[in-house]
Write an enzyme that holds these catalytic residues in place. Sequence first.
Site, short mmCIF file in Angstrom:
data_model
loop_
_atom_site.label_atom_id
_atom_site.label_comp_id
_atom_site.label_asym_id
_atom_site.label_seq_id
_atom_site.Cartn_x
_atom_site.Cartn_y
_atom_site.Cartn_z
N ARG A 45 81.98 -50.49 -6.28
CA ARG A 45 82.44 -52.11 -6.69
C ARG A 45 81.37 -52.73 -7.33
O ARG A 45 81.64 -53.43 -8.13
CB ARG A 45 82.92 -52.53 -5.45
CG ARG A 45 81.31 -52.59 -4.50
CD ARG A 45 81.88 -53.37 -2.85
NE ARG A 45 80.64 -53.44 -2.22
CZ ARG A 45 80.75 -53.75 -0.82
NH1 ARG A 45 81.79 -53.69 -0.17
NH2 ARG A 45 79.50 -53.73 -0.33
N ASN A 543 23.83 -53.80 -3.42
CA ASN A 543 23.37 -54.03 -2.19
C ASN A 543 23.87 -52.84 -1.15
O ASN A 543 24.95 -52.29 -1.32
CB ASN A 543 23.94 -55.23 -1.76
CG ASN A 543 23.69 -55.56 -0.37
OD1 ASN A 543 24.53 -55.22 0.30
ND2 ASN A 543 22.51 -56.21 0.15
N ASP A 544 22.89 -52.52 -0.27
CA ASP A 544 23.38 -51.42 0.71
C ASP A 544 24.62 -51.55 1.54
O ASP A 544 25.36 -50.59 2.16
CB ASP A 544 22.17 -50.98 1.58
CG ASP A 544 21.53 -52.16 2.39
OD1 ASP A 544 22.09 -53.42 2.02
OD2 ASP A 544 20.62 -52.06 3.11
N CYS A 606 15.32 -66.01 12.53
CA CYS A 606 15.64 -64.68 11.86
C CYS A 606 14.70 -64.55 10.74
O CYS A 606 13.97 -65.51 10.45
CB CYS A 606 17.04 -64.95 11.25
SG CYS A 606 17.80 -63.76 10.45
#
Length: 749
Positions: A45, A543-544, A606
């Site tokens: 159809r 970057n690591d 830190c």
Amino acid sequence: MPQSVQVRNTHELYYLRTQKAQQKMERSEKRLKERLRVCVATCNRADYSKLAPIMFGIKSHPEIFDLEVVVLGSHLIDDYGNTFRMIEQDEFDISSKLHTIVRGEDEAAMVESVGLALVKLPDVLQRLAPDILLVHGDRFDALALATAAALMNIRILHLEGGEVSGTIDDSIRHAISKLAHYHAVCTRSAERHLISMCEDHSHILLAGCPSYDKLLSAHERDDYTDIIKSWLGDDVKEQDYIVALQHPVTTDIKNSIKIYELMLDALISFNKRTLVLFPNIDAGSKEMVRVMRRKGIEQHPNFRAVKHVPFDQFIQLVAHAGCMIGNSSCGVREAGAFGTPVINLGSRQTGRETGENVLHVRDADTHNKIYHALELQFGKRYPCSKIYGDGNAVQRILKFMQSIDLSEPLQKKFCFPPVKECFSQDIDHILETQSALAVDLGGTNLRVAIVSMKGKVVKKYVQLNPKTFEERIELILTMCKQAMADAVHLNCRILGVGVSTGGRVNPQDGIVLHSTKLINEWSSVDIRTPLSSALHLPVWVDNDGNCAALAERKFGHGKGMENFVTIITGTGIGGGIIQHNELIHGSTFCAAELGHIVVSLEGPECMCGSHGCIEAYSSGLALQREAKRLHDEDLLLVEGMTLNNKEQVNAIHLINAAHLGNSKAESVLHTAGTALGLGIVNILHMINPSLVILSGVLAAHYENPVRQVISQRALLSAQGTKVMVSELEDPALLGAASMVLDYTTRRTY
């Protein structure tokens, strides 16, 4: 003498051109006398709605065209409404009816149906002997038609090729396009797709969708209210009902049945009169019908379930609906002509071009999600869209068919793009393993490795990291040159050098902007230039933490994942973010400095100079600091632990003490795990990754605490995020290598 020869050749050339033009004119006149035999084959159809306008156009020009109609597929199945009758009602003479559907509910039945069609079609096509066969779309029946016609040297005109939907239909559609000699497409994008598939541009017509010729005048009908009432009831008003049409997705039948069930549940809850059409004949359709009957849809007062609606009435129902829902192409194509709001469920039409009337619910995995979409769309009206046609498609297609030169060679030509000349290669070169030199510049050690394309560390070199810049560069060069010499004997072809280092890196220029305190005198340093100049190889630097993420993307848990985060838990805390398959660097190259997310305003200092960073709680140095404090207070060692005077206290001693029941050590580790977990919760709330990968020597110790914090502190929608421990042994080296391997083998980085 030469002059007379030249004159004679010129006269001969003129004569030949005149003769050729005369022959072409005679062929054109002959074709006008001999009508073009066009066979239109319709399978269901849906394709008849696109083919019917062309068939009416062909029928209206009996002096030019001779129309033959072949009916097969679901047209002849009672379960699908015996829709061949509407072709007869349109007063088309059907030349052949082919029963080609093999009953069944799985993929095998579809394959058998194609086979049955291929068995029956040759006799019909041989008897009709058409000049052109019109094939529509992407159904498996159409593939059988195109295959039979191509093998019988019948020209094929394919309608609606070049489109992309997102399911197995794409493969079938493109396969038919490769078999077809001519194409009538609906959109500029589809035209470009066919050209990129090496189809001849001169054989492609940008016609528009034939059904739009009827659609764009559909609003002119005055009896649409009668049509609505006849299908949905006398009490139903315009724009106060829903049309639902959902088909199975043959590549994911189980999920498509689940979506169908959720759709019906949402429609029941939404409580609006709904016309539900039976699905098509694809594998999975019977199970969908069972779901519908299990839910009592056919007896439900709000639903009308039907096998078929004549197309001219169906478009009236769609045009005046409050909403259309499902995954039918009608929703993303025809409904746009009326501005009817549409909810497209699942993946079946994912790649289609759509107007603003379509709301996609690709992950239709809950009843509430579909119900909410109904609330958003029902009753709205949108601007009418003409993406798929302007109402003149049939006129263009008829003209295009008349222009087809039947005297042209039948063998189709492909227009391949130019490619570089292929040079022969020595067998030793072919057998070489494509590899990278990976350099990891750590706080203590300098490591260089030969890494293969599959992520295997072929050979590794380790030296203590010198203190000064000059000594480091000299040692890197020495180790790399040694590795390059060894690579020859190891049959490895070195493609480039990747460098992983701590600190903030500008990867575009290969410069370390400033490094961590662990690597002194390593700021504003150009690493790329001296290495590239000395080694004569391309050099990449990052970057690591970013390198660890790249390693996971290429070799680890992140392979195939679009969005994930890697957290490195080692001497410091770092990481990398992959978003939409791309590594995020940030505007000043400090994205993913995850160790410096602040989790406490009054926390310990830190190394970055701030207070309360994750790194100040959870890094190897932070744990070593706490281990020393406990040892100085004689609170570290417990029964089963020994520590000689020369041995330096470190994080491992703290972890061992905790495992042996030291409550002070347990408290430190709990705080460290909580701090890391809180930082990761912040990451989940900011970028919403689908996966978090813990990497480094402390990863296994933090896995459970992190999961616990996520379950307690994260928003409900983020609590299901996966947390996994990396299985890669050398993520920094592998990530450095991946920069080389991905770029030099033309993958995206």
